[in-house]
Design a protein around this motif. Structure first.
Motif, PDB file in Angstrom:
ATOM      1  N   TRP A   1       1.058  -1.202   0.019  1.00 18.13           N
ATOM      2  CA  TRP A   1      -0.059  -0.123   0.116  1.00 18.13           C
ATOM      3  C   TRP A   1       0.835   1.302  -0.297  1.00 18.13           C
ATOM      4  CZ3 TRP A   1      -4.839   1.212  -0.706  1.00 18.13           C
ATOM      5  CH2 TRP A   1      -5.341   2.558  -0.251  1.00 18.13           C
TER       6      TRP A   1
ATOM      7  N   PHE B   1      -0.826   5.409  -5.157  1.00 19.67           N
ATOM      8  CA  PHE B   1      -2.048   5.369  -5.929  1.00 19.67           C
ATOM      9  C   PHE B   1      -2.750   6.564  -6.337  1.00 19.67           C
ATOM     10  CE2 PHE B   1      -2.962   1.179  -3.931  1.00 19.67           C
ATOM     11  CZ  PHE B   1      -4.040   0.963  -4.254  1.00 19.67           C
TER      12      PHE B   1
ATOM     13  N   LEU C   1      -5.625   7.000  -8.803  1.00 23.45           N
ATOM     14  CA  LEU C   1      -6.684   6.125  -8.008  1.00 23.45           C
ATOM     15  C   LEU C   1      -7.109   6.689  -6.534  1.00 23.45           C
ATOM     16  CD1 LEU C   1      -4.819   2.674  -8.640  1.00 23.45           C
ATOM     17  CD2 LEU C   1      -6.343   3.688 -10.195  1.00 23.45           C
TER      18      LEU C   1
ATOM     19  N   SER D   1     -14.633   3.122  -3.907  1.00 23.86           N
ATOM     20  CA  SER D   1     -13.619   2.065  -4.447  1.00 23.86           C
ATOM     21  C   SER D   1     -13.019   1.111  -3.793  1.00 23.86           C
ATOM     22  CB  SER D   1     -12.552   3.170  -5.245  1.00 23.86           C
ATOM     23  OG  SER D   1     -11.789   3.581  -4.164  1.00 23.86           O
ATOM     24  N   LYS D   2     -12.600   0.057  -3.889  1.00 26.55           N
ATOM     25  CA  LYS D   2     -12.095  -1.026  -3.235  1.00 26.55           C
ATOM     26  C   LYS D   2     -10.657  -1.607  -3.765  1.00 26.55           C
ATOM     27  CE  LYS D   2     -16.696  -2.972  -2.920  1.00 26.55           C
ATOM     28  NZ  LYS D   2     -17.713  -4.008  -3.107  1.00 26.55           N
ATOM     29  N   THR D   3      -9.888  -2.152  -2.840  1.00 30.77           N
ATOM     30  CA  THR D   3      -8.729  -2.827  -3.105  1.00 30.77           C
ATOM     31  C   THR D   3      -8.963  -4.070  -2.450  1.00 30.77           C
ATOM     32  OG1 THR D   3      -7.560  -0.645  -3.203  1.00 30.77           O
ATOM     33  CG2 THR D   3      -6.313  -2.769  -3.297  1.00 30.77           C
TER      34      THR D   3
ATOM     35  N   TYR E   1      -7.916  -3.115  -7.964  1.00 30.80           N
ATOM     36  CA  TYR E   1      -8.496  -2.132  -7.484  1.00 30.80           C
ATOM     37  C   TYR E   1      -9.673  -1.891  -8.362  1.00 30.80           C
ATOM     38  CZ  TYR E   1      -9.233   2.776  -7.071  1.00 30.80           C
ATOM     39  OH  TYR E   1      -9.760   3.962  -6.826  1.00 30.80           O
TER      40      TYR E   1
END
Length: 182
Positions: free
Chosen positions: A30, A35, A40, A71-73, A112
Motif C-alpha cells: 500500500w 495510488f 486512484l 472504490s475497493k482494493t 483495484y
C-alpha cells in the motif's frame, strides 16, 4: 508496486514488486503516493475481511450508490478467489463489460475496483479469506447488487456456485432502463 490497467478504464491489477533474498521477499502492499500517481483514490476509510468456509462460495455482485459510491482494493490473504468486476458507469465506454482475475494467497496480487463498479467473487478453495480496503463507509441504505448469474453480463464463473446467500440470490436482474447509480 506494479500497476497494470485492465481493459476496464480505471480498474487496475496491482502486483507487489518483490525485493527477494534468502529470507523470502519484502514489498510494498500500500502506498498513498503511488495510488495518487495512477489517478486512484487512496483514501481508504475502512478495512473489511471476508472468511469463506467452502470452495464454491459466491459473494456479489455488490456496490453502493451515490453519494456513497466506493472504490475497493481487494486481496486474497488465504486460499484463492476468482474476483469479478462489472463496469456499471452508464457514461463509460466499457459500460456493462466485466473482467475476472484470480487472486491467491501465494501471488499477493490485488485488484483495484473504482467507484461505479459492481464487485463479487467465488472461492476456489476451502477456508478462503479476503481483505478489502474501501474508500467509503458501509452505508446500509446505499447498498445495492446485481444477480451474480445475470444473463445481461454472462459472467463465466470458473466453477459452480455451491453456496450463495439468500440476499445475493435475491438481487435483481439488470435493467438498463431502471438502473440508477447516482
Amino acid at each position: 508496486m506494479i500497476f497494470t490497467e485492465t481493459k476496464l478504464k480505471g480498474a487496475f491489477i496491482i502486483d507487489v514488486k518483490r525485493l527477494e533474498d534468502e529470507r523470502g521477499f519484502f514489498g510494498r502492499a500500500w502506498c498513498k503516493k503511488e495510488f495518487q500517481e495512477h489517478g486512484l483514490n487512496p483514501n481508504a476509510v475502512q478495512a473489511n475481511v471476508s472468511y469463506n468456509k467452502v470452495k464454491g462460495t459466491i459473494r456479489g455482485m455488490h456496490y453502493q450508490v451515490a453519494p456513497y459510491m466506493e472504490s475497493k482494493t481487494i486481496r486474497c490473504t488465504s486460499g484463492a478467489i476468482y474476483d469479478v468486476i462489472i463496469d456499471i458507469r452508464p457514461d463509460s465506454p466499457t459500460f456493462k463489460q466485466w473482467i475476472g482475475v484470480e487472486l491467491t494467497e501465494e501471488s499477493f496480487r490485488m485488484l483495484y475496483v473504482p467507484e461505479g463498479f459492481a464487485h463479487g467473487f467465488i472461492t476456489l478453495k476451502d477456508h478462503t479469506s479476503v481483505h478489502y480496503m474501501v474508500t467509503e463507509y458501509y452505508t446500509p441504505g446505499a447498498e445495492a447488487g446485481i444477480k451474480f448469474d445475470d444473463p445481461a453480463f454472462n459472467i463465466q464463473w470458473p466453477i459452480k456456485a455451491d453456496v450463495v446467500s439468500d440476499k445475493d440470490k435475491s438481487h435483481p436482474l439488470f435493467d438498463e432502463k431502471l438502473f440508477k447509480l447516482k
